[in-house]
Design a protein around this motif. Structure first.
Motif, PDB file in Angstrom:
ATOM      1  N   ARG A   1      35.505  40.637  -0.585  1.00 17.98           N
ATOM      2  CA  ARG A   1      34.869  40.722  -1.906  1.00 17.98           C
ATOM      3  C   ARG A   1      33.369  40.454  -1.822  1.00 17.98           C
ATOM      4  NH1 ARG A   1      40.104  39.295  -2.498  1.00 17.98           N
ATOM      5  NH2 ARG A   1      41.234  40.122  -4.319  1.00 17.98           N
TER       6      ARG A   1
ATOM      7  N   GLU B   1      37.915  38.263 -10.975  1.00 14.70           N
ATOM      8  CA  GLU B   1      39.152  38.705 -10.330  1.00 14.70           C
ATOM      9  C   GLU B   1      39.437  37.889  -9.076  1.00 14.70           C
ATOM     10  OE1 GLU B   1      41.430  40.691  -7.287  1.00 14.70           O
ATOM     11  OE2 GLU B   1      39.240  40.496  -7.250  1.00 14.70           O
ATOM     12  N   THR B   2      38.405  37.516  -8.349  1.00 14.11           N
ATOM     13  CA  THR B   2      38.599  36.701  -7.153  1.00 14.11           C
ATOM     14  C   THR B   2      39.208  35.351  -7.495  1.00 14.11           C
ATOM     15  OG1 THR B   2      36.694  37.778  -6.116  1.00 14.11           O
ATOM     16  CG2 THR B   2      37.444  35.698  -5.157  1.00 14.11           C
TER      17      THR B   2
ATOM     18  N   THR C   1      42.893  35.832  -8.588  1.00 10.18           N
ATOM     19  CA  THR C   1      43.762  36.161  -7.459  1.00 10.18           C
ATOM     20  C   THR C   1      44.025  34.947  -6.586  1.00 10.18           C
ATOM     21  OG1 THR C   1      42.914  38.432  -7.465  1.00 10.18           O
ATOM     22  CG2 THR C   1      44.029  37.681  -5.477  1.00 10.18           C
TER      23      THR C   1
ATOM     24  N   PRO D   1      43.293  45.350  -7.750  1.00 12.95           N
ATOM     25  CA  PRO D   1      42.216  45.111  -8.717  1.00 12.95           C
ATOM     26  C   PRO D   1      40.843  44.993  -8.073  1.00 12.95           C
ATOM     27  CG  PRO D   1      44.087  43.644  -9.125  1.00 12.95           C
ATOM     28  CD  PRO D   1      44.320  44.298  -7.802  1.00 12.95           C
TER      29      PRO D   1
ATOM     30  N   LEU E   1      37.671  47.221  -9.305  1.00 15.30           N
ATOM     31  CA  LEU E   1      36.439  46.618  -9.822  1.00 15.30           C
ATOM     32  C   LEU E   1      35.245  46.949  -8.934  1.00 15.30           C
ATOM     33  CD1 LEU E   1      37.801  43.132 -10.943  1.00 15.30           C
ATOM     34  CD2 LEU E   1      37.204  45.090 -12.373  1.00 15.30           C
TER      35      LEU E   1
END
Length: 365
Positions: free
Chosen positions: A13, A49-50, A53, A67, A71
């Motif tokens: 990410r 989102e990180t 998750t 996701p 994103l």
């Protein structure tokens, strides 16, 4: 939470965020307006989102959908749109590499002279970094845009590889998915670079937007893992319908056919046909890739016909045997049912021995 899972989730990410910020930086430099730095706020969605998750999935992926990849598309695609629309405003010489090397050597010599006699290594590092940034700024926008396209597609494949997988997908399925993504990425890059580099296309603003819209539509297949996963079904009343049974058994194959017809090769063929038929744009590569799209679409339709005929033959065979109520969900489940039936027969033999063996002692007496 495993250390490697956490490390892979965060590093992947982080690469997504860095690449997205580079794209925003190039848009701001090309447009020369600081307001485009607001595009960097889209990375907050990826940060959110990180956190979710890591909290709810312990860093692992979800079933059928990624996701983080989705994103990442949201964060990067707008920058590439703006760069493609702004494409060609800066002149690129015939030999940009030689100019860049000369500028690089001159600037680095100046940085060494300015830092000569100084014992501060950090000052030299800062000067070197400034020279490196200035060198990157001398590269024309066309080269920057193509490089961002290439690294974007490569990072999609590598990022999907590095992201921790969930329990629903195996490593064998992941390897198949990555091989599909490599071929898909090559086709998408070829479509964007080959069509947008045509001079007549660059003069038509509406045509540029249409090509970018098709390109964006084709990118939506990357967050989905349906190409290697079967949906699976249970023999209920709703799955006794023929379309439900067909989707249940051939879900991965049908998804690949649908992607080719409606997301990738089909739309690509339509765009290229419009370029040649309506706008009278012809070149050797455009004709070749149009023929390639026609061939792929034809083969996918042939594959769909083969799957349908095979499924029909399976249904007819089971109906003749009186197994209409069973669900032919997946090919391997048929062998499972056969083994189960054999086990049941063996249990019946053990529980109820044949009459001949039970009468044998009485005959001897």
């Amino acid at each position: 939470m495993e250390l490697m899972v956490l490390l892979n989730a965060l590093v992947t990410r982080l690469l997504f965020v860095l690449h997205s910020l580079i794209g925003v930086w190039r848009v701001t430099a090309a447009k020369k307006e600081p307001k485009y730095w607001l595009l960097a706020l889209l990375n907050l969605l990826l940060c959110l989102e990180t956190g979710l998750t890591l909290k709810f999935k312990q860093g692992r992926g979800y079933k059928w959908f990624s996701p983080a990849i989705f994103l990442y598309l949201i964060c990067t695609v707008p920058s590439l749109w703006l760069l493609e629309i702004h494409h060609g405003t800066q002149y690129c010489g015939n030999e940009p590499g030689a100019v860049q090397v000369n500028v690089s050597n001159q600037d680095f010599n100046q940085s060494r002279d300015s830092s000569h006699g100084s014992e501060r290594t950090d000052h030299h590092i800062i000067q070197t970094a400034k020279v490196f940034v200035n060198q990157l700024s001398t590269i024309c926008e066309t080269v920057w845009t193509l490089a961002l396209h290439q690294t974007f597609l490569l990072l999609l494949v590598v990022g999907r590889w590095l992201l921790p997988i969930g329990v629903e997908i195996t490593r064998d399925q992941l390897s198949q998915l990555l091989l599909m993504f490599v071929g898909t990425a090559a086709d998408i890059l070829e479509f964007a670079s080959e069509t947008l580099d045509i001079e007549d296309v660059r003069k038509n603003y509406a045509l540029i937007n249409a090509i970018l819209a098709v390109w964006t539509w084709s990118m939506l297949q990357f967050p989905l893992d349906l190409a290697v996963q079967h949906i699976g079904c249970k023999p209920t009343a709703s799955t006794r319908r023929i379309p439900s049974l067909l989707l249940c058994r051939y879900s991965a194959e049908l998804w690949n056919i649908g992607v080719s017809l409606f997301i990738q090769d089909g739309p690509f063929f339509i765009v290229r046909s419009i370029l040649m038929g309506h706008f009278r744009i012809f070149n050797q590569m455009l004709v070749f890739f149009t023929a390639k799209n026609i061939l792929v679409v034809t083969l996918q339709l042939y594959r769909l016909a083969v799957i349908t005929l095979d499924f029909r033959a399976t249904i007819l065979q089971k109906s003749r045997k009186g197994e209409v109520g069973c669900c032919p969900c997946e090919p391997y489940k048929a062998s499972t049912h056969a083994i189960t039936d054999q086990d049941t027969e063996m249990k019946e033999v053990v529980a109820f021995p044949p009459k001949e063996e039970s009468q044998a002692p009485s005959e001897e007496q």
